[in-house]
Scaffold this active site. Structure first.
Site, PDB file in Angstrom:
ATOM      1  N   THR A  33      34.972  38.783  46.025  1.00 17.76           N
ATOM      2  CA  THR A  33      35.091  39.956  46.895  1.00 17.76           C
ATOM      3  C   THR A  33      34.299  39.757  48.185  1.00 17.76           C
ATOM      4  OG1 THR A  33      35.391  41.383  44.977  1.00 17.76           O
ATOM      5  CG2 THR A  33      34.727  42.449  47.024  1.00 17.76           C
TER       6      THR A  33
ATOM      7  N   GLU B 258      39.456  34.128  32.372  1.00 20.65           N
ATOM      8  CA  GLU B 258      38.487  34.859  31.565  1.00 20.65           C
ATOM      9  C   GLU B 258      38.540  34.426  30.108  1.00 20.65           C
ATOM     10  OE1 GLU B 258      38.907  39.056  32.096  1.00 20.65           O
ATOM     11  OE2 GLU B 258      38.031  39.036  34.104  1.00 20.65           O
TER      12      GLU B 258
ATOM     13  N   GLY C 261      39.641  35.694  38.133  1.00 19.82           N
ATOM     14  CA  GLY C 261      39.644  34.310  37.664  1.00 19.82           C
ATOM     15  C   GLY C 261      39.905  34.226  36.177  1.00 19.82           C
TER      16      GLY C 261
ATOM     17  N   SER D  37      34.655  36.633  37.345  1.00 18.58           N
ATOM     18  CA  SER D  37      33.929  37.807  37.787  1.00 18.58           C
ATOM     19  C   SER D  37      32.469  37.440  38.069  1.00 18.58           C
ATOM     20  CB  SER D  37      33.982  38.889  36.701  1.00 18.58           C
ATOM     21  OG  SER D  37      33.240  40.014  37.095  1.00 18.58           O
ATOM     22  N   GLY D  38      31.981  37.842  39.251  1.00 20.73           N
ATOM     23  CA  GLY D  38      30.607  37.543  39.632  1.00 20.73           C
ATOM     24  C   GLY D  38      30.449  36.263  40.419  1.00 20.73           C
TER      25      GLY D  38
ATOM     26  N   SER E 202      32.148  44.191  40.620  1.00 20.43           N
ATOM     27  CA  SER E 202      33.255  43.369  40.131  1.00 20.43           C
ATOM     28  C   SER E 202      34.599  44.026  40.432  1.00 20.43           C
ATOM     29  CB  SER E 202      33.109  43.167  38.617  1.00 20.43           C
ATOM     30  OG  SER E 202      34.218  42.483  38.101  1.00 20.43           O
ATOM     31  N   SER E 203      35.508  43.264  41.036  1.00 19.79           N
ATOM     32  CA  SER E 203      36.869  43.763  41.283  1.00 19.79           C
ATOM     33  C   SER E 203      37.608  43.823  39.952  1.00 19.79           C
ATOM     34  CB  SER E 203      37.616  42.844  42.254  1.00 19.79           C
ATOM     35  OG  SER E 203      36.991  42.833  43.497  1.00 19.79           O
TER      36      SER E 203
ATOM     37  N   ASN F 199      28.502  41.266  37.033  1.00 20.79           N
ATOM     38  CA  ASN F 199      28.598  41.488  38.473  1.00 20.79           C
ATOM     39  C   ASN F 199      28.450  42.970  38.756  1.00 20.79           C
ATOM     40  OD1 ASN F 199      29.200  41.462  41.167  1.00 20.79           O
ATOM     41  ND2 ASN F 199      31.299  40.765  40.960  1.00 20.79           N
TER      42      ASN F 199
END
Length: 1029
Positions: free
Chosen positions: A109, A388, A386, A104-105, A159-160, A156
């Site tokens: 996206t 985590e 991704g 994330s970040g 973030s998705s 982020n």
């Protein structure tokens, strides 16, 4: 190999590193980030580092640079991967996919949006309206999915919180004709809870801050996020996100995609329902559970289009069927709160899935017949979470990391598979490559009967109270001997794990400890059937009885409530089941996710994959900071070094023979500028042999394979050196060509101009000759003939020609004149040249007699003749230039009458009363100038060298009114000119002069009653009074 990037920016392809080590990899990654190069290749994989700043590398100009180019022809970029996937799909008629991964970040996206932007930009060159509509809808779908599936996290701002796979369908011409979106594992727990510093999904804040006041009133919503329990934490955060503007953009995007006004309104009603659900509070009155803020029940009934009592009953009771009997069991306070939160999460998840489904209904390809339209090919874009590792890792992180294990396994397998297939295709011997195979970890999670998912599902199916601790005990029993699994019970000395709470898995990316708290509930994903029936809104309320004991299994029952909302019905199809109908147990969350991952991997494996690996350089979103340990961890768990080793295990670089020759042919004399060998392959062999690299290469059927990066660098250095020479040579040739072209143009222009000038000159000469051909026979000798307009080049010539003509014309006039007439003519010319435009009457129209005393005074003419004869004998003058009666100022400043005689030697003053007795003479050489006034008066001042100027006024003219000033001046000028002396003539008023060494001025005044001109004394000199008539 990437072009146009020098080594100051590092290696553009990690495959070209001198030594494949983590330290070399990180150093190159850091150097490129610091130099502003955020993209780097690993063969055909793009490694992307989030720059945390806007970069001007995505515009139309950049798109044109990458359109139709091979990967290594331009510097590394997302557009290069997108173009490679598009070309493979279009040229080979093969389905492709682009897999974007990273934490994330890291910029996943944004990467997917730029890829979509590139594909949209390079397709539909004919601008077909239908294709443009599809492209617009595909791009707008991103905006809608981000609003409902993305959130601000500590890592982020956008973030998705779900995985997304989008297929874009193309027709045989390569134009997009539709698409399909799959979503994976929405983080629905974020609806009811967020970490400190994070927000819920964007859609809630967009509604509260951006919706019009009238819409908010209809939804019973306040414009204050902190007023709602579910989003209160995020509502207190100051953010750069413009929720108000985003609300309008999302609403407009939904309209563009094809959502109806009623559907959009229902979406916002559902969001409002979730916000109000979060504010519901339950209390107890003895054993009875109550809703404390019951006003919210009527609000929920209004938003769900159902009766208030139906909502209240669903929140406080659970309907259970036992045989033919239907009973109601009241919730405890804890069960009611759990049911409320479960409902909020379920509603949002169903809403999100419905939005995805609705977009798919609109953008999916319709009425496409492959037999008529050709094969329908696909490019897939996977933007998925991704790996985590958090402080507290739960069920969601476990599923996400399992997903990454599956994708990493696929990644290594497909890269190896691609390598092996290419070697076999080209006839190059294949050598086995050792790599970390994470199939053992995938099996640990998903294996039938033994995997963690299987143990979790078994625990959820057991009858009776099953706890998370019991699930952990089951794992310890079945996986005690597994090399990649451990827990505190299995490793008592490991104090990083808690007893009866944590277990650890050795993932390919590192060790991760998971807490089993919540695993059972999240896997069951229980939602009471009453809520499903409530939201499906069916009629027929059955007779029921109350029951206060616990029930272990809930059977579906007949539909219970009244209302009709087609969108809600579509979201909850299972709500139509009758209470007494028996259905299969729903699949668990783990099983559903495992099945979707298996399906995704199978889908990706059927396509030609391209990869984008995203890296987050720091946690503070700084464009300057590169945290070494942070990035190192991501490089390890993304398996990037593994990827480099696989790519380098055989040959570091391979290129098609024509492409290789096109780039390096200038190195060898045998291939520059073109070779005459039997084939390109033979030419490449000759080139590499000449460079001494024949032992470091292998020759395939269509490609040359180069083993070490050093060979590539050496070739590049030789090429760079030769390119300089070639450029200089080309510049020389081109400049010479331009100079010759310019010279030829200038020479042609000069010839044309010269010919044109000759033509214009000849035309002018012929025209002058024609017009002046017979001037000798004309009365005025051609004076009336109009001169033709000369060309510019002959203007000076025309002036000279006019002068010649004028001199000839003058000569024809004066050639027959007597010497006396000629002298008079010269005097008149001198007058005209000197006084033209300064005095009105110059006397040019009459004959100039010169000696006027005989004419003006005939009675005393004999006396004047005698005196003048004596003077001639005495002073030896040749001729009389001018004589006339004058009024003069004497040395006593008195006016008196005198006669003025000017000869070629002297200027004489005579007294007419005394028989023209000479009074005084002035040598003519002593006269320096003459001053006259610009009027009609006859004032003349003779200036002398000794400052004894003579002031006179001509008078006694016959006939009266004659002006003799012009004659006097012209005669003197002509005489002085003949003696090559200069006479200064001034036309001025007043006239400045000197009398006996004293300066004075002479002013002319007109008086009406004045009969004759006369001088009077003034303070500054003299005044000449002349008659006014």
């Amino acid at each position: 190999m990437a072009e146009h990037e020098s080594l100051e920016f590092g290696k553009a392809d990690f495959v070209l590193l001198d030594n494949v080590s983590l330290e070399e990899f990180m150093a190159n990654l850091k150097l490129r980030f610091e130099k502003g190069r955020i993209y780097t290749y690993i063969g055909e994989v793009v490694v992307s580092v989030n720059p945390y700043r806007a970069m001007n590398i995505y515009g139309r100009d950049t798109i044109e640079q990458y359109k139709g180019r091979e990967l290594y022809e331009r510097p590394p970029h997302l557009f290069a991967i997108a173009d490679a996937a598009y070309k493979a799909m279009k040229r080979r008629n093969k389905d492709t996919c682009i897999v974007i991964s990273g934490e994330s970040g890291a910029g996943k996206t944004e990467a997917s949006k730029y890829i979509m932007q590139y594909i949209a930009a390079i397709t539909n060159p004919s601008q077909r309206a239908e294709v443009e509509r599809v492209k617009n809808m595909l791009l707008k779908s991103n905006c809608v999915l981000e609003a409902f599936g993305n959130a601000k996290t500590n890592r982020n701002d956008n973030s998705s919180r779900f995985g997304k796979y989008m297929d874009i369908n193309f027709d045989f011409k390569g134009d997009p004709i539709g698409g399909h979106i799959n979503n994976y594992l929405l983080e629905k727990s974020r609806v009811i809870f967020q970490q400190e510093g994070e927000r819920s999904f964007h859609s809630f804040y967009q509604l509260v801050k951006g919706a019009p006041d009238a819409q908010l009133r209809s939804l019973h919503i306040q414009r204050d996020p902190t007023a709602y329990t579910y989003i209160k934490v995020g509502g207190q955060i100051k953010s750069s996100i413009n929720d108000s503007a985003d609300f309008k953009a999302v609403t407009d995007a939904m309209k563009v995609i094809g959502f109806t006004t009623e559907e959009i309104q229902t979406v916002y009603k559902i969001l409002a329902t979730i916000l109000h659900l979060g504010n519901l509070k339950f209390g107890s009155d003895g054993d009875v559970t109550l809703i404390e803020n019951s006003k919210l029940v009527s609000v929920l009934g209004d938003l769900l289009s159902t009766k208030d009592e139906n909502v209240e009953k669903a929140l406080l009771y659970r309907t259970v069927a036992t045989g033919r009997d239907v009973i109601d069991k009241q919730h405890t306070h804890q069960e009611a709160s759990y049911g409320r939160d479960a409902l909020a999460k379920a509603i949002y998840e169903r809403l999100f899935c419905w939005i995805v489904g609705r977009i798919n209904d609109i953008i999916e390809v319709k009425n496409y017949d492959a037999r008529v339209h050709g094969k329908n090919t696909v490019i897939g874009v996977l933007d998925i979470y991704g790996f985590e590792i958090f402080q507290n890792n739960s069920f969601e992180q476990f599923c996400i990391n399992y997903c990454n294990e599956k994708l990493q396994q696929l990644f290594i397998q497909l890269v190896l598979k691609q390598e092996q297939e290419e070697y076999e295709r080209e006839g190059i011997p294949w050598k086995h490559i050792d790599y970390f195979n994470n199939q053992i970890i995938v099996d640990l999670v998903e294996q039938q009967h033994k995997g963690i998912f299987a143990v979790l599902d078994e625990a959820c199916m057991n009858v009776g109270k099953v706890t998370d601790e019991m699930f952990l005990q089951a794992l310890n029993g079945k996986l005690a001997k597994h090399a990649h699994y451990t827990s505190r019970k299995l490793s008592p000395t490991d104090k990083n794990l808690e007893f009866d709470r944590d277990f650890r898995i050795r993932h390919y990316a590192g060790n991760v400890a998971y807490s089993v708290v919540g695993f059972i509930d999240k896997n069951k994903d229980t939602l009471f059937q009453d809520f499903k029936r409530l939201l499906y809104n069916r009629s027929v309320l059955p007779k029921s009885i109350s029951l206060w004991s616990s029930v272990t299994y809930i059977c579906p029952s007949p539909s219970m409530f009244h209302s009709s909302n087609p969108v809600l019905k579509a979201m909850w199809p299972e709500g139509k089941l009758r209470i007494t109908e028996v259905t299969k147990r729903p699949l668990t969350a783990a099983t559903l996710f495992k099945n979707s991952m298996i399906s995704l991997v199978e889908n990706l494996a059927s396509k030609e994959p391209y990869y984008v690996r995203c890296i987050k350089p720091n946690d503070v979103k700084s464009p300057l900071l590169f945290e070494h340990e942070r990035c190192k961890h991501q490089v390890e768990y993304l398996g990037l070094l593994e990827n480099v080793r696989v790519r380098r295990a055989g040959f570091a670089n391979r290129q098609l023979y024509p492409r290789f020759l096109q780039r390096y042919k200038m190195i060898s004399e045998f291939t520059w500028p073109n070779h005459d060998l039997p084939s390109d392959k033979e030419a490449v062999k000759r080139l590499l042999q000449g460079c001494g690299f024949e032992h470091d290469v292998a020759y395939g059927k269509t490609k040359v394979f180069i083993r070490t990066p050093r060979t590539i660098f050496s070739l590049e250095e030789q090429r760079a050196e030769m390119v300089k020479r070639i450029v200089l040579f080309l510049q020389k040739v081109w400049r010479g060509t331009l100079a010759r072209k310019r010279y030829r143009r200038m020479r042609a222009a000069h010839i044309i101009i010269r010919a044109y000038r000759r033509y214009k000159v000849k035309s002018y000469i012929r025209e002058v000759n024609r017009r002046f051909k017979n001037v000798r026979g004309m009365k005025d000798h051609g004076k009336h003939v109009k001169w033709p307009t000369p060309p510019k080049v002959l203007r000076k010539f025309e002036d000279a020609l006019r002068n010649i003509y004028n001199r000839w014309w003058a000569w024809t006039l004066i050639k027959d004149l007597s010497p006396e007439q000629l002298v008079q003519i010269r005097a008149k010319v001198a007058t005209l040249e000197c006084l033209k435009g300064q005095r009105a009457d110059l006397g040019l129209q009459r004959a100039w007699e010169g000696n006027y005393l005989k004419k003006d005074s005939p009675g005393t003419a004999s006396s004047f003749t005698l005196v003048s004869s004596d003077l001639q004998r005495k002073d030896k003058f040749m001729r009389v230039l001018f004589s006339c009666n004058v009024r003069k100022i004497n040395r006593f400043n008195k006016a008196e009458d005198r006669a003025l005689l000017i000869t070629d030697r002297h200027l004489y003053k005579m007294d007419p009363v005394k028989q023209y007795k000479p009074m005084k003479s002035i040598p003519l050489y002593n006269v320096t100038g003459v001053s006259i006034s610009p009027g009609k008066d006859q004032l003349v001042v003779f200036h002398t060298k000794d400052n004894r100027d003579l002031i006179v006024c001509l008078q006694g003219m016959v006939p009266a009114g004659d002006s003799r000033i012009g004659e006097l001046v012209g005669t003197l000028l002509s005489h002085f000119k003949s003696e090559k002396r200069k006479l200064q003539v001034n036309t001025i008023s007043p006239i400045h002069c000197s009398m006996n060494g004293r300066k004075c001025t002479v002013v002319v005044e007109t008086k009406i009653n004045q009969s004759q001109p006369d001088f009077t004394k003034s303070r500054s000199g003299f005044i000449l009074s002349v008659p006014g008539n």
